[in-house]
Scaffold this motif. Structure first.
Motif, mmCIF file in Angstrom:
data_model
loop_
_atom_site.group_PDB
_atom_site.id
_atom_site.type_symbol
_atom_site.label_atom_id
_atom_site.label_comp_id
_atom_site.label_asym_id
_atom_site.label_seq_id
_atom_site.Cartn_x
_atom_site.Cartn_y
_atom_site.Cartn_z
ATOM 1 N N PHE A 158 -24.360 10.124 -41.005
ATOM 2 C CA PHE A 158 -24.242 11.561 -40.776
ATOM 3 C C PHE A 158 -23.138 12.155 -41.636
ATOM 4 O O PHE A 158 -22.434 11.456 -42.348
ATOM 5 N N SER A 165 -20.374 13.409 -40.433
ATOM 6 C CA SER A 165 -19.144 12.802 -39.942
ATOM 7 C C SER A 165 -19.389 11.302 -39.829
ATOM 8 O O SER A 165 -20.526 10.880 -39.634
ATOM 9 N N ALA A 192 -18.778 9.317 -37.518
ATOM 10 C CA ALA A 192 -19.206 8.940 -36.165
ATOM 11 C C ALA A 192 -18.851 7.493 -35.838
ATOM 12 O O ALA A 192 -19.650 6.753 -35.274
ATOM 13 N N LEU A 193 -17.621 7.094 -36.218
ATOM 14 C CA LEU A 193 -17.152 5.751 -35.860
ATOM 15 C C LEU A 193 -16.591 5.799 -34.447
ATOM 16 O O LEU A 193 -16.276 6.879 -33.934
ATOM 17 N N LEU A 194 -16.487 4.649 -33.826
ATOM 18 C CA LEU A 194 -15.902 4.579 -32.495
ATOM 19 C C LEU A 194 -14.418 4.256 -32.658
ATOM 20 O O LEU A 194 -14.075 3.147 -33.085
ATOM 21 N N PRO A 195 -13.532 5.203 -32.343
ATOM 22 C CA PRO A 195 -12.111 5.023 -32.663
ATOM 23 C C PRO A 195 -11.441 3.890 -31.890
ATOM 24 O O PRO A 195 -10.372 3.444 -32.283
ATOM 25 N N TRP A 196 -12.076 3.464 -30.786
ATOM 26 C CA TRP A 196 -11.466 2.395 -29.996
ATOM 27 C C TRP A 196 -11.849 1.009 -30.503
ATOM 28 O O TRP A 196 -11.446 0.001 -29.954
ATOM 29 N N PHE A 227 -21.631 -2.584 -33.903
ATOM 30 C CA PHE A 227 -22.288 -1.673 -32.951
ATOM 31 C C PHE A 227 -23.812 -1.812 -32.943
ATOM 32 O O PHE A 227 -24.415 -1.947 -31.868
ATOM 33 N N TYR A 265 -8.100 0.092 -37.525
ATOM 34 C CA TYR A 265 -8.790 1.070 -36.689
ATOM 35 C C TYR A 265 -9.173 2.270 -37.553
ATOM 36 O O TYR A 265 -8.465 2.584 -38.518
ATOM 37 N N ASN A 323 -8.812 5.425 -37.387
ATOM 38 C CA ASN A 323 -7.840 6.482 -37.673
ATOM 39 C C ASN A 323 -6.751 6.055 -38.655
ATOM 40 O O ASN A 323 -5.889 6.848 -39.016
ATOM 41 N N LEU A 348 -7.739 4.988 -41.556
ATOM 42 C CA LEU A 348 -8.427 5.110 -42.844
ATOM 43 C C LEU A 348 -8.622 6.579 -43.221
ATOM 44 O O LEU A 348 -8.705 7.441 -42.359
ATOM 45 N N GLY A 389 -10.791 9.827 -44.854
ATOM 46 C CA GLY A 389 -12.153 10.285 -44.595
ATOM 47 C C GLY A 389 -13.193 9.558 -45.440
ATOM 48 O O GLY A 389 -14.241 9.155 -44.944
ATOM 49 N N MET A 392 -12.932 6.592 -46.798
ATOM 50 C CA MET A 392 -13.039 5.197 -46.379
ATOM 51 C C MET A 392 -13.852 5.092 -45.093
ATOM 52 O O MET A 392 -14.661 4.183 -44.928
ATOM 53 N N ARG A 411 -17.399 5.242 -45.873
ATOM 54 C CA ARG A 411 -17.869 3.959 -46.414
ATOM 55 C C ARG A 411 -18.170 2.986 -45.275
ATOM 56 O O ARG A 411 -19.153 2.236 -45.329
ATOM 57 N N ARG A 454 -21.965 0.182 -41.714
ATOM 58 C CA ARG A 454 -22.534 0.018 -40.375
ATOM 59 C C ARG A 454 -24.039 0.284 -40.375
ATOM 60 O O ARG A 454 -24.799 -0.408 -39.713
#
Lengths: 280, 283
Positions: free
Chosen positions: A103, A105, A107-111, A120, A152, A154, A156, A158, A160, A163, A168
């Motif tokens: 997408f 954004s 849309a990675l999972l920050p946790w 994922f 994590y 955050n 990296l 934008g 990266m 990428r 993923r």
């Protein structure tokens, strides 16, 4: 450059391959939405096209021309009002899990760490993770991000993160990749780097790609074919074959052939403006 | 191929380094902390003087030293520990019950948007009601004692935590949802892999608010009738006209509140370290 008129039932994409090799076949797909005030809006009128195996196809057009709608209908995420987009010879839409998605954004999972983010698709599809670790390293290398596996998101930038999102989308070795303005939020330089990477990823992975953008040069640079769309009502006005040699370089964009295609698309997208500017 | 790898690779390293660097604010922070301490000492000295000179009635403002004496005496006679234990104990039990219930109820309500829509007006109605007003009824039901105390505390801190949990469990990122759908995620997978972890910053913001509410609930329950607790100490000292004793109880409550708040924040930072907008979330 070869062009074709997509409308008119029987006529399909320019110079396409026999139907057996088509990954996607769109026959008279259209989408009609109910707007807030109760009226009906044609987001997309009857469109026909095919996407061949391993092909890189871009959808280009102004905002509101139904690019994203067409992409989502092709991925089966939304159902067309009429017509259908069928996957290979299944006679139905592509099923979830058989394709990858990127997408605007990341849309990675920050946790989750980068490595866990790449897992994922395996989690959702309940795939065997025994060889996943090597695949993570392989894909991070492919997107030019070695050594970020335990970071994590955050940590990296934008570019990266995007990428990582691309890596993923390839984790479960999908047959098809849908990308919805994936580089739209990035600065020009990062975008150029990612265009180069994307070309390499496409040629390495051999995955079929359907790519939405409103950057004409980006579409010409990356694509084998471009579906040019226009708004109100949204429709595919022309299908353009880009027969520039690969691999293409950033310099290729200044070549006469490249510019010719670019200008042709520009004329299609906004004929009045281009003529007026040229006249003044 | 190698020629195109290099510019990309070059952009990777400095980006990571830049983001890992610590802010250089430490010296300025230290100076600010020093000023805060000086201001506190100054205010205490001013209060001491104002009270000694009887600029302000001692009923309103006892000397800080007399408050200190009251605290010292209370601890050396060993009368405070029982009350502190009681206050902290009931706060934690009431808070714990409410937190667990709020998380479970929040999870169930958010299972479908329809269920949430149907129930939400009730939540709003209860949230608007000042929960303190329910305390007398709870005492009527359960009598004076630990049981009613815990129920009052849990009732008071339940709703802010429930509302935060519900808010957290909502899907806020459309593209994340579409990503999960593109992989054919089930509702349970969506909950487990996205909504639940994504809700944690909100849940913890709720817990931080909840612990403060729980302490308020404890003190109210102790006012209304209880055998032990710092609220009881406060009422007893009031009856004895012992103003320094009342202030001493207030100081103890403040310390209890600070410690509880600190512990919650500490756990929050450890669990949801990845959320970089914690302060925005807390509102």
């Amino acid at each position: 450059m070869a062009t074709s008129e997509p409308s008119g039932g029987e006529q399909l994409a320019a110079g396409l391959v026999n139907a057996r090799l088509a990954v996607l076949t769109a026959s008279a797909v259209s989408k009609r939405y109910q707007s807030q005030d109760g009226g009906l809006v044609d987001a997309l009128t009857a469109s026909n096209f095919q996407v061949a195996d391993g092909e890189f196809v871009s959808l280009v057009g102004p905002s509101g021309c139904g690019k994203t709608t067409l992409l989502k209908m092709s991925s089966g995420l939304i159902a067309p009002t009429h017509g259908e987009v069928t996957y290979r010879d299944t006679g139905r839409a592509v099923q979830p899990g058989a394709f990858g998605m990127v997408f605007q954004s990341p849309a990675l999972l920050p946790w989750r760490t980068v490595g866990k983010n790449l897992l994922f698709p395996h989690d959702i599809l309940r795939l065997d993770k025994s060889s996943a670790s090597e695949r993570i390293d392989e894909l991070l290398d492919m997107v030019n991000l070695p050594g970020v596996r335990d970071r994590y998101p955050n940590e990296l930038s934008g570019g990266m993160q995007q990428r990582v999102a691309i890596a993923r989308s390839l984790m479960h070795a999908p047959d098809l990749l849908f990308m919805d303005e994936p580089f739209g939020a990035l600065d020009a330089i990062t975008r150029e780097e990612l265009n180069l990477s994307m070309q390499r990823i496409h040629s390495t992975s051999g995955t079929t790609v359907m790519f939405v953008t409103h950057d004409i040069a980006e579409a010409v640079f990356l694509s084998d074919r471009i579906l040019v769309m226009s708004a109100r009502p949204g429709r595919v006005v022309e299908i353009i074959e880009v027969d520039l040699e690969r691999p293409r370089h950033l310099d290729s964009r200044t070549s006469a052939e490249f510019r010719e295609i670019e200008m042709h698309i520009r004329h299609l997208l906004h004929p009045e403006t281009v003529h007026a500017e040229a006249a003044s | 191929m190698t020629s195109m790898v290099q510019p990309e690779a070059a952009s990777v390293v400095p980006d990571v380094e830049r983001r890992r660097r610590r802010p250089r604010m430490n010296l300025a922070r230290l100076a600010d902390a020093g000023l805060t301490t000086l201001l506190a000492i100054g205010l205490l000295l001013l209060a001491e003087h104002a009270s000694n000179e009887e600029w302000v009635s001692r009923l309103i403002l006892p000397t800080p030293s007399s408050v200190w004496d009251a605290l010292y005496a209370g601890f050396s006679e060993g009368i405070y520990w029982k009350h502190i234990r009681s206050t902290v104990g009931s706060t934690l039990v009431g808070f714990g019950i409410a937190a667990v219930t709020a998380t479970i109820v929040g999870g169930l309500l958010s299972a479908s948007q329809r269920v949430e829509r149907v129930f939400f007006p009730f939540i709003v109605a209860f949230q608007t009601l000042p929960k303190i007003a329910i305390a007398p009824i709870i005492i009527l039901w359960l009598g004076f004692g630990t049981q009613s105390k815990v129920v009052i505390i849990a009732t008071i801190c339940f709703f802010p935590m429930l509302v935060n949990t519900l808010q957290g469990l909502r899907i806020r990122d459309r593209e994340r949802l579409e990503l999960a759908q593109s992989l054919g995620a089930s509702r349970w997978q969506l909950f487990r892999y996205i909504r639940l972890p994504d809700s944690l910053p909100y849940v913890f913001a709720g817990l931080t608010i909840g612990i403060v509410f729980a302490l308020i609930g404890t003190v109210i329950a102790e006012f209304l009738g209880s055998k032990s607790g710092l609220g009881v100490v406060l009422i007893q000292q009031q009856a004895a006209f012992n103003v320094p004793g009342m202030y001493a109880a207030l100081v103890l409550l403040m310390i209890v509140g600070l410690v509880l708040n600190f512990v919650t924040k500490y756990i929050e930072r450890r669990v949801v370290f990845w959320a970089n907008d914690l302060t925005n979330v807390a509102s």
